[in-house]
Design an enzyme around this catalytic site. Structure first.
Site, PDB file in Angstrom:
ATOM      1  N   ASP A 279      -0.901  -5.078   5.892  1.00 55.57           N
ATOM      2  CA  ASP A 279      -1.889  -5.934   5.226  1.00 55.57           C
ATOM      3  C   ASP A 279      -1.670  -5.969   3.721  1.00 55.57           C
ATOM      4  OD1 ASP A 279      -2.655  -3.185   5.116  1.00 55.57           O
ATOM      5  OD2 ASP A 279      -4.642  -3.810   4.420  1.00 55.57           O
ATOM      6  N   GLU A 280      -2.191  -7.012   3.116  1.00 55.03           N
ATOM      7  CA  GLU A 280      -2.285  -7.142   1.651  1.00 55.03           C
ATOM      8  C   GLU A 280      -0.961  -6.838   0.950  1.00 55.03           C
ATOM      9  OE1 GLU A 280      -6.991  -6.134   0.941  1.00 55.03           O
ATOM     10  OE2 GLU A 280      -5.616  -4.443   1.121  1.00 55.03           O
ATOM     11  N   ALA A 281       0.131  -7.272   1.555  1.00 54.04           N
ATOM     12  CA  ALA A 281       1.445  -7.086   0.923  1.00 54.04           C
ATOM     13  C   ALA A 281       1.665  -8.210  -0.086  1.00 54.04           C
ATOM     14  CB  ALA A 281       2.539  -7.053   1.984  1.00 54.04           C
TER      15      ALA A 281
ATOM     16  N   HIS B  63       0.843  -1.208   0.000  1.00 56.64           N
ATOM     17  CA  HIS B  63       0.000   0.000   0.000  1.00 56.64           C
ATOM     18  C   HIS B  63       0.873   1.251   0.000  1.00 56.64           C
ATOM     19  CE1 HIS B  63      -4.040  -1.795   0.607  1.00 56.64           C
ATOM     20  NE2 HIS B  63      -3.395  -2.725   1.288  1.00 56.64           N
TER      21      HIS B  63
END
Length: 521
Positions: free
Chosen positions: A331-333, A268
């Site tokens: 998150d969401e790496a 992100h």
């Protein structure tokens, strides 16, 4: 019906819970006592008593701990009543009294509130307790007490004795200002709204692929470039200076709220990668991003400049954040291989501690550390997560934010024009119908730190959008975080929630009038 009989009927309460016996309550005249959200731990009606706030009333203090809560209360009531409501350090005569000496059962955040014919007496042992009591008193007054212009009285409070304390210490709300930017005044408006329901943590999501929103003096291009646009392509000075951020933090603190800033790493991060070429493995700046996809960006894990960048951000943000927490995302790496993710966290997590803060992160990060002081924030849509359960077993306290229950940006139903639906459709009853202390396998009541309701803003552009998605589900989150699990009952809660409508209308909150809720006219 005699006054004595009314008193006997109204006094029939479920012991220790504050939950009214609905059959009995229906026989007595409805008062704001039956409309409190979140529900107090113990509530004893005194129907033979009514307190009336008059033009000569004072807000009286016997403890300096209550000064800021008293100023908050006065600031709310002076415009609507037209009364001077001076704050005094002597307790004498009619008015509202804030003092110490609360029952030890109230704990560090609870309070006692007793309504007498001449005074409302609030006892609490900390400023937090006084802040929470002030929010209860607001709801005991007529809805028009929330108006910004002078209204006609009388300003009456129904007789009662309340002893109250929260289920969980952490009762949070998050606002994403990265996907769409919100001005300081818009953020303050939301802070005021969440404070009214005893929310005590405000999580500010300050960086993402679409925008970097806080001035970092050692890396000025982060806001010059990364803070210049948002989802949809609007451009401008879309960030906060450090002075503006400090003002927001102080504004929240004056309402009993601790701010938790978030800078999401190692994914992100496109806004940062568009600002500085050296944060990319190929040494080339990324183009600014104004879409809504996730998982495509990552800092360059094996370059030393990455960790100088991370440390500089943490150092500067820690210096202007009085609260003990700093959120590092995590998150969401999806484009960071597991080994690289572990390497990154091994370097980043100690930096948070170095600058005197405790790490909060989206729950993925907790697989990389055995440090039980860190706080994993569970945002998943399942009721199992091995890494979070293992962390809870070690002693980590889990912050509960399951997306399919308490993400405020999820659509209510298929016709909702705002929001997303990747976690499902979340009507008001869905957001209420789960138990934070028995939701995730291996995470029991004693493992839960609290509840937070995040609001992501891919589709949210205005304060009106925020309010439509947050209300009425934000008060639901407040109820889950404050009231004991034993009193959770939708059929009893829905009318209390519906009773908030006149107050929200006075405040200009454009809420979603769910057909599941009996809204008070």
């Amino acid at each position: 019906m005699t006054t004595k009989l009314k008193a006997a009927l109204a006094a029939l309460l479920i012991a220790g819970s504050g939950a009214l016996v609905t059959e009995t309550a229906a026989a007595a005249p409805a008062t704001t006592l039956q409309e409190l959200v979140p529900q107090p731990a113990q509530l004893q009606p005194r129907p033979e008593i009514t307190f009336t706030l008059t033009a000569t009333a004072k807000i009286q203090l016997s403890t300096p701990d209550a000064r800021q809560p008293a100023e908050l209360l006065a600031g709310i009531l002076r415009p609507s009543t037209g009364y001077a409501l001076p704050i005094t350090d002597t307790v004498q005569g009619d008015g509202i009294v804030l003092t110490s000496g609360a029952d030890p059962k109230t704990g560090p955040e609870g309070y006692q509130l007793d309504v007498t014919p001449k005074q409302v007496v609030i006892r609490a042992n900390t400023p937090a307790g006084h802040f929470n009591a002030v929010q209860t008193l607001r709801q005991l007054l007529p809805a028009k007490a929330e108006a910004k212009t002078k209204q006609q009285g009388p300003w009456q409070v129904p007789g009662a004795s309340i002893l109250d304390h929260p289920r969980y210490h952490h009762r949070g709300a998050m606002l994403d200002v990265s996907r769409h930017f919100f001005t300081p005044d818009q953020v303050k408006r939301y802070i005021d709204q969440i404070a009214a329901f005893k929310i005590n943590y405000f999580h500010l999501h300050l960086s993402d692929d679409q925008g970097w929103r806080l001035e970092i003096k050692s890396w000025p291009e982060l806001t010059k470039i990364g803070g210049s646009t948002e989802v949809g392509g609007r451009t401008g000075k879309l960030f906060y200076t450090q002075d503006q951020y400090k003002d927001l933090v102080a504004y929240a603190a004056a309402r009993g709220i601790t701010t938790i800033p978030e800078f999401d790493v190692p994914g992100h991060t496109n806004a940062a990668q568009a600002s500085y070429a050296e944060l990319n493995c190929d040494g080339k700046k990324r183009p600014l991003y104004t879409g809504t996809e996730v998982g495509f960006s990552s800092l360059c894990i094996n370059k030393e400049i990455t960790y100088k960048f991370v440390e500089d951000v943490i150092r500067e943000v820690a210096a202007i954040t009085p609260g003990p927490y700093l959120h590092i995302g995590g998150d969401e790496a999806l484009s960071t291989p597991d080994a690289d993710y572990q390497t990154f966290m091994n370097r980043a997590l100690p930096l948070v501690k170095k600058y005197g803060k405790t790490t909060v992160g989206w729950h993925e990060f907790v697989k990389t550390t055995k440090d039980t002081s860190t706080i994993p924030q569970f945002w998943g849509t399942t009721t199992t997560d091995e890494n979070v359960a293992a962390a809870a077993k070690r002693g980590n306290k889990v912050l509960m934010s399951p997306a399919n229950r308490i993400y405020l940006d999820m659509k209510y139903d298929k016709n909702t024009k705002l929001g997303l639906d990747w976690a499902g459709l979340v009507e008001v009853k869905d957001s209420y119908s789960w138990n934070p202390g028995a939701y995730l396998k291996g995470v029991a009541e004693q493992n839960v730190r609290g509840v937070e309701a995040p609001l992501w803003t891919e589709t949210i552009k205005t304060s009106q959008d925020i309010e439509y998605m947050a209300f009425p589900r934000l008060p639901v989150a407040a109820e889950l975080g404050w009231a004991q699990a034993s009193v959770h009952n939708w059929d009893r809660f829905a009318p209390r929630l519906g009773a908030q409508a006149p107050r929200w209308k006075v405040q200009g909150i454009g809420f979603y009038a769910s057909p599941q809720v009996p809204w008070k006219k």
